[in-house]
Design an enzyme around this catalytic site. Structure first.
Site, mmCIF file in Angstrom:
data_model
loop_
_atom_site.group_PDB
_atom_site.id
_atom_site.type_symbol
_atom_site.label_atom_id
_atom_site.label_comp_id
_atom_site.label_asym_id
_atom_site.label_seq_id
_atom_site.Cartn_x
_atom_site.Cartn_y
_atom_site.Cartn_z
ATOM 1 N N CYS A 130 0.813 -1.220 0.000
ATOM 2 C CA CYS A 130 0.000 0.000 0.000
ATOM 3 C C CYS A 130 0.847 1.270 0.000
ATOM 4 C CB CYS A 130 -0.957 0.000 1.187
ATOM 5 S SG CYS A 130 -0.202 -0.421 2.776
ATOM 6 N N HIS A 243 -2.894 6.492 4.488
ATOM 7 C CA HIS A 243 -1.445 6.558 4.666
ATOM 8 C C HIS A 243 -0.921 7.900 4.157
ATOM 9 C CE1 HIS A 243 -1.520 2.518 5.885
ATOM 10 N NE2 HIS A 243 -0.836 1.930 4.908
#
Length: 340
Positions: A130, A243
């Site tokens: 990710c 994130h």
């Protein structure tokens, strides 16, 4: 004419997002199969305006199915992906199992979609980590213009990257801090995550880096350019989803910050929100549920000859996992498995 699509791990966070995104993007699905472990058989899962019941992945016959999006972790993938591939179903895998296999393409569609044709080697395509996925989306258009020599990245990764257990631990620890006697000791993470940051994701390696940091290095080289030098520090932060990354880029030649901003504004998958005023940037809370990789704080780095700094934020359950897998499926369908 549409495709027969399997989603394996349909009851997990990423599996559910895969189903949501397939429906949102109106992927041409003729038939959908939602697979899970035996304990979850019969669980009802939403797919657009429909509800599907999960089936047992054990013994599932993949023959006649076009593609399978896997979100079941490396151990289960090791068992079931070769079965699906051998039965003619192309596997798009979200685990780390095949990412570093030279025979398996590792794809971020905005960056290296042409690698899709290598799926025929094993009938398997890998989805990147990710934190890597959002970074290379930001790096690619800049690399095309000025050639990147070196990247220094510090990540601020949400607890959802550690799955449902990570989300639950942050939630329960946060509540426990305010209720005497109900404190929650670390379990999923190595230290308290509530109101704290932890500079440790995955296991430590011999050189002192963590495996998460190593992944960012290896995957960037495989996806974008093997000559780019990358050093990473990966940190878990008390954020549920989204994130963030602080990225310092050194180029072969000078790139003006204004030109960099213009390039990124036109780049696929990128949204630039960059005003030099209070609130003129994106934070993780604001990216949740969105497809884009957001870029802010674009500025010259005066400490090196050809440097740019930027701030990069994305929904890790979407671009970092489910969305990227669906985008790979779209490329696979458009370029390799055309129907009708």
């Amino acid at each position: 004419m549409g495709y027969r699509v399997v989603v394996a791990g349909a009851t997990g966070n990423v599996g559910r997002e895969m189903l949501n995104i397939l429906a949102e993007r109106e992927f041409p699905v003729d038939e959908i199969a939602a697979l899970a472990s035996r304990k979850s058989i019969g669980t009802e899962i939403s797919f657009g305006d429909k509800t599907v019941k999960t089936k047992d992945i054990e013994g599932f016959d993949f023959t006649g199915w076009d593609m399978a999006l896997f979100a079941i972790g490396s151990e289960a993938t090791k068992k079931y992906a070769p079965i699906a591939a051998a039965q003619g179903c192309v596997v798009i895998d979200n685990s780390s199992l095949y990412r570093y296999d030279p025979a398996v393409p590792l794809i971020v569609p905005e960056v290296n979609a042409d690698a899709i044709f290598d799926y025929k080697n094993k009938n398997i395509i890998a989805n990147p980590n990710c934190s890597t996925a959002q970074m290379v989306v930001a790096l690619k258009p800049l690399h095309d213009r000025a050639r990147i020599k070196r990247v220094v990245v510090s990540t601020y990764q949400s607890v959802s990257g550690a799955g449902k257990e990570g989300i639950d631990e942050l939630w329960n620890q946060t509540k426990g801090i305010y209720v005497p006697g109900q404190e929650v000791a670390p379990s999923k993470f190595t230290k308290q995550i509530a109101f704290n940051v932890i500079p440790h994701i995955d296991v430590f390696l011999d050189d002192g880096s963590t495996k998460e940091e190593w992944k960012m290095v290896a995957e960037t080289k495989k996806i974008l350019d093997k000559s780019i030098k990358v050093t990473a520090t990966c940190v878990r932060v008390p954020v549920f989803v989204g994130h963030s990354e602080s990225i310092n880029i050194e180029f072969e030649e000078f790139l003006d910050e204004h030109e960099a901003r213009d390039i990124l504004r036109e780049a696929p998958g990128v949204m630039v929100i960059d005003k030099r005023e209070a609130g003129g940037y994106i934070t993780p809370v604001e990216c949740v549920g969105d497809y884009a990789t957001y870029i802010s704080r674009i500025r010259q780095d005066s400490t090196i000859d050809n440097g740019i700094n930027l701030w990069c934020v994305s929904d890790n359950l979407r671009k970092g996992a489910a969305l990227n897998a669906v985008q790979i499926a779209e490329v696979l369908g458009n370029r390799c498995l055309k129907k009708g």
